[in-house]
Design a protein around this motif. Structure first.
Motif, short mmCIF file in Angstrom:
data_model
loop_
_atom_site.label_atom_id
_atom_site.label_comp_id
_atom_site.label_asym_id
_atom_site.label_seq_id
_atom_site.Cartn_x
_atom_site.Cartn_y
_atom_site.Cartn_z
N LEU A 429 -4.01 -41.35 -31.22
CA LEU A 429 -5.16 -42.17 -30.96
C LEU A 429 -5.46 -42.90 -29.64
N GLU A 435 -13.30 -49.66 -33.10
CA GLU A 435 -12.40 -49.73 -34.29
C GLU A 435 -11.87 -48.27 -34.82
N GLN A 436 -10.76 -48.05 -35.06
CA GLN A 436 -10.16 -46.69 -35.59
C GLN A 436 -9.42 -46.66 -36.74
N THR A 437 -9.52 -45.71 -37.55
CA THR A 437 -8.70 -45.48 -38.97
C THR A 437 -7.33 -45.13 -38.24
N LEU A 438 -6.33 -45.89 -38.84
CA LEU A 438 -5.00 -45.58 -38.52
C LEU A 438 -3.93 -44.56 -39.21
N ASP A 461 -9.24 -50.19 -49.11
CA ASP A 461 -9.79 -49.28 -48.17
C ASP A 461 -8.66 -48.81 -46.83
N LYS A 464 -7.84 -50.11 -40.33
CA LYS A 464 -8.26 -49.69 -38.96
C LYS A 464 -8.00 -50.88 -38.21
N THR A 466 -8.55 -51.87 -33.32
CA THR A 466 -9.32 -51.59 -32.06
C THR A 466 -8.45 -51.70 -31.07
#
Length: 993
Positions: A429, A435-438, A461, A464, A466
């Motif tokens: 990543l 914001e990014q999905t981990l 969900d 996530k 940032t």
């Protein structure tokens, strides 16, 4: 019992040849008592029932009388007058001349002068046997010389016939017929009449049980008067045993839903057996009797009664006549397989079958779970835990016909373990201010997967973030309301990093030529290496032109690829006769054309590189080629500028021939001609022709089928010549021919054998095949076969032509027959010869040796012969030979010696035999003081007495006997002893065909 013939009180005797007694004695205690009207016979048959008394009665006998008055020739004829026709039977009248044979009888009444006999035949009626009466009459005046023969007729006595009992006097549905056998062949046939106990005459022999009487009635014939023997005797037809077989209960019956016979059927020879089922609860209620076997379906105990109905009790003893018994149909044991708990059940959120289905051969298997309801469906449950499954068999309306079946089974559903795939950290990543999905999502087979980032809240969900740096991701499975049905799930936290530096990669094709790492977000990269190059095919040149992307601020990992401009070379080519050439030039990937000096590319105009073609030069001599038979030719012109360029033309063929002559050669010339580019070209083929040669054809005379010819010569030029004055002169072939003539030449004939050995000689012309036929004479020479060598017929055909005799022959083999072996039985002045039949024998010849020579004395088709007129105590040599294929087998090697009986000493009866159909009659001379006579047959190695008669009887007529030859003897009983002397020498043979 088997029947015995009662012949005027004759007694049966048995005599063993190997233990010959000095006298023959009666062998049992049978007795016979006669009076005028009754014949009572007592037979001791050595059976368990003791003596049997048979009293025989017969039908009434007519006392007929016939008269017929004389009448004058050509006047009105008289009518016969018959009296005594008590039974009113139908009457038929027959007429014959007096003294004529019985075969002369006719129904036509005579009209000519003479003496006649009329016969009246009365048909049998219900109460009376038929009868016959006779009367003599004349039609006058008598013809001169006719003689009326009046003779006294004989009276039939009890000794003149034998009485034959029926096979059995037990009722069997068949008529009990008594037979009468005459001892004298000239006696009329007897009629037996039957009467019932009330004295009523029956129409035929009785069938039913009861008491009866019989009479024997004789009609009149030429030799005997009519007579009736009343009260011959009485007899009883006893009742027959009906042999009632009692019905039996069928055992081991078990309910199976089908209808079962309750009874093994009984049987009776009279009447029929009927059945009924008795209701045990209502024994006073009677069901209808029926002939069909009683049946039932349901389990229980049944009472069955049976009884014989409609039996003919007048003719049958019916015992037992009724009965009852019990029959049980047992309850059925259904074949049941109990349900089986399903192992290893695990909660899956749906209803699961708890058992493997049970089975039953009858009824329906039902189930219930815990406290649920009964059902035929397999039991199910959803929640984890322990369950009890109950089962039973529901037989419905047949519940009373089966043994009850039930039981239970324990079943457990275990908690489920979810199949969990843990979430996976997303690697690499890069910080991008967003914001990014981990993690990549985890999965579970049950419940819901939930996540939490650092100290955040749980959510389904994906987590996530940032900011750059490390982040902790936690996960769990939420089973909700089904938590009690699932095992808990444990997972470890996941560490995920977001990086803020990037990599710039510089590439020339597949090769990395520079890598810039840890380039911070927002900076501009630069290439610091040597200028990229590129190589291609031999005719390609590449020039570096820059990068495939613009160089800008870095926000992510990026790769920059070198780009090039391409130039493709076309090599220089020389011009040819019909194709242009060119100078060297390049084509750019921009669509323009260039020249290249090794450093720079210069743009040029299109087609500026073309060099024009030279053209063809065919001003040369052609090359000629011919086919094998010189009928076709081609001329090939080759271009002087390029030998690969040619023109091929077909030649025009002309030819001329100068024929050869006898002694002088000829010539054949072939010329091929072509025209090309205004010039004419030729080629010649010259062949020398041989001189004409001749072949001599010899002269040949004409025949009946073929023409001849004169001497001539055939030339090789296809013409024909004759030699005249030393010169060859041409002649037409038809002028050399000599026509055919009409004279035939015959060789030896062909002999054609036809049916019945007729022969035709066929003569055929050797030249033309013409045929002439003549009948040949045939001579037959016979050679008789023997038992060891074949015989033969030799047929020789002959025909004469032109003074020459031609012959042909055919031989037919007569195969040796099987030998004939003759045996004989001596008689008085005779012997009875018998022999084996021979396959293929057409007939047999009986031969006797006389004066040293064989003499055939008789021919016939049977395998026996009686040789008579022999002298006692004299040996004769005899044999029998067969005829095969119409020729006698003259083989006398199987001859035998025969000898007639010695002359009978005084006191022995001398016997004469007569055979009629399957019966025989014996007549013998009386012996002084004879009390009885015995008739014996040699059987099984011993003499067996078959009948005895009183001493005043000198004849015996047999019943019907089987075909064969019987060795017999007649002995006299004198002073209480049987005379058994010289039995074998006194024996005689009787043959029945």
């Amino acid at each position: 019992m088997t029947y015995k013939r009662i012949i005027s009180g004759l007694l049966a005797l048995s005599l063993t040849a190997s233990m010959m007694p000095t006298a023959i004695a009666d062998t049992n205690d049978d007795s016979n008592t006669n009076n005028e009207n009754t014949n009572t016979v007592t037979i001791n048959n050595e059976n368990t029932s003791g003596q049997m008394i048979l009293t025989l009665n017969v039908k009434g006998t007519l006392d007929l009388s016939l008269e017929m008055a004389d009448w004058a020739y050509k006047s009105e004829a008289s009518e016969p007058v018959l009296t005594g026709n008590t039974g009113n039977g139908d009457v038929t009248y027959y007429y014959k001349p007096q003294g004529a044979e019985d075969s002369a009888y006719t129904t036509e009444k005579p009209t000519a002068e003479g003496a006649y006999t009329v016969k009246a035949e009365v048909a049998e009626t219900e109460g009376y046997y038929g009868g016959t009466a006779y009367a003599d009459f004349k039609i006058t005046p008598l013809t001169a010389g006719m003689e009326i023969n009046l003779k006294v007729k004989k009276t039939i006595t009890r000794d003149d016939y034998e009485f034959i009992l029926p096979d059995s006097l037990v009722y069997d549905g068949k008529a009990k017929v008594f037979g009468v056998v005459n001892n004298n062949t000239d006696m009329p046939e007897a009629t037996v009449e039957y009467y019932n106990a009330e004295g009523v005459k029956l129409d035929s022999a009785p069938v039913n049980a009861g008491k009866f009487t019989i009479k024997v009635v004789y009609g009149e014939n030429e030799e005997y008067k009519a007579v009736t023997f009343d009260n011959i005797g009485t007899f009883n037809i006893v009742k027959a045993d009906a042999h009632v077989t009692e019905p039996k209960a069928v055992e081991d019956l078990v309910f199976d839903g089908n209808v079962h016979d309750l009874v093994e059927a009984g049987s009776t020879k009279s009447g029929e057996i009927k059945y009924r089922i008795v209701d045990k609860e209502q024994s006073n209620v009677e069901n209808d009797w029926q002939t069909i076997i009683p049946t039932a379906t349901n389990a229980g105990e049944y009472v069955v009664e049976w009884k014989v109905f409609d039996a003919d009790e007048n003719n049958w003893n019916v015992e037992p006549a009724e009965g009852r018994f019990f029959v049980t149909i047992a309850e059925a044991n259904a074949k049941v397989t109990a349900p089986k708990a399903i192992d290893d059940l695990v909660f899956n959120g749906t209803g699961q079958e708890l058992v493997e289905a049970g089975s039953t051969s009858d009824g329906v298997m039902e189930y219930k779970v815990d406290e649920g309801e009964w059902s035929a469906d397999l039991p199910k449950a959803t929640d984890a835990g322990k369950h009890i499954v109950y089962y039973r068999v529901n037989f419905g309306d047949d519940k009373d016909n089966y043994v009850p079946v039930s039981g239970d089974v324990d079943v457990e559903i275990a908690k489920a373990t979810a199949k969990v795939t843990a979430p996976k950290a997303i690697e690499g990543l890069k910080y991008n201010r967003e914001e990014q999905t981990l993690v990549e999502a985890g999965s579970t087979s049950g419940g819901v997967m939930e996540y939490r980032v650092d100290e955040g809240e749980w959510s389904a969900d994906l987590p996530k973030a940032t900011d750059a740096g490390d982040h902790f991701v936690y996960c769990r499975v939420n089973f909700g309301d089904d938590a009690e049905n699932w095992n808990e799930v444990d997972t470890d936290p996941i560490v995920v990093n977001i990086d803020n530096t990037f990599t710039v990669t510089w590439k020339n094709g597949d090769k990395t030529i520079e890598t810039d790492e840890l380039v911070e977000f927002g900076t501009v990269p630069s290439y610091d290496g040597e200028e990229p190059t590129m190589t291609g095919e031999d005719n390609e040149v590449f020039v570096f032109s820059g990068w495939d992307k613009d160089i800008d601020e870095v926000t992510e990992d990026v790769t920059l690829n070198a780009t090039f401009k391409k130039y493709t070379r076309t090599d220089a080519k020389e011009e040819t006769c019909d194709e242009d050439g060119n100078t060297e030039y390049y084509t750019g990937d921009d669509g323009f054309y260039y020249t290249y000096d090794g450093t720079d590319f210069t743009k040029i105009d299109e087609n500026s590189w073309i060099i024009e073609a030279k053209g063809h030069n065919y001003n040369v001599r052609p090359i000629w080629e011919w086919n094998e038979d010189w009928s076709e030719a081609t001329a090939t012109f080759v271009c002087a500028n390029d030998s690969e360029h040619t023109v091929v033309l077909e030649g025009i063929i002309t030819e001329s021939t100068t024929a050869g002559k006898i002694g002088e050669k000829g010539e054949h010339i072939i010329v091929a001609t072509v025209e090309f580019n205004g010039r004419k070209y030729t080629n010649h083929k010259i062949t020398k022709m041989p001189a004409t040669t001749v072949k001599k054809i010899a002269a040949k005379d004409a025949t009946c089928s073929e023409e001849g010819n004169i001497e001539y010569y055939a030339g090789s030029d296809g013409k024909f010549y004759v030699l005249e004055d030393g010169k060859y002169v041409e002649i037409a072939i038809e002028d050399t021919v000599i026509p055919v003539n009409d004279v035939h030449t015959f060789g030896e004939p062909t002999f054609v054998w036809g049916e019945n050995n007729t022969v035709t000689a066929v003569f055929k012309c050797n030249d033309c095949g013409y045929e002439e036929s003549r009948d040949a004479e045939v001579e037959l020479v016979k050679t008789a076969p023997t038992y060891t060598e074949n015989g033969k017929y030799v047929y020789t055909a002959s025909v004469e032509a032109d003074g020459v005799v031609y012959t042909d022959s055919k031989e037919v083999t007569i195969y040796s027959p099987d030998p004939i072996d003759v045996t004989y039985t001596p008689g008085d002045k005779s012997v009875n010869l018998t022999w084996n039949a021979v396959d293929g024998a057409e007939k047999y010849g009986i031969c006797i040796m006389e004066n040293g020579q064989w003499k055939k004395i008789e021919e016939g088709y049977k395998t026996r012969y009686t040789l008579t007129g022999l002298q006692p105590d004299t040996k004769y040599t005899v044999t029998v030979i067969p005829m095969v294929q119409n020729i006698w087998c003259s083989d006398f090697t199987h001859a035998i010696e025969v000898q007639a009986n010695s002359e009978m000493p005084a006191g022995f009866p001398k016997v004469e035999t007569q055979v009629s159909g399957s019966k025989f009659k014996l007549d013998w001379t009386a012996v002084d003081g004879a009390e009885k006579y015995g008739i014996a047959v040699y059987q099984g190695g011993k003499w067996v007495v078959k009948a005895t008669v009183n001493g005043d009887v000198t004849s015996f007529t047999s019943p019907e006997v089987a075909a064969g030859t019987y060795k017999m003897v007649v002995c006299a009983k004198v002073n209480g002893k049987w005379d058994t002397r010289a039995l074998n020498s006194r024996a005689f043979g009787v043959t029945i065909e």
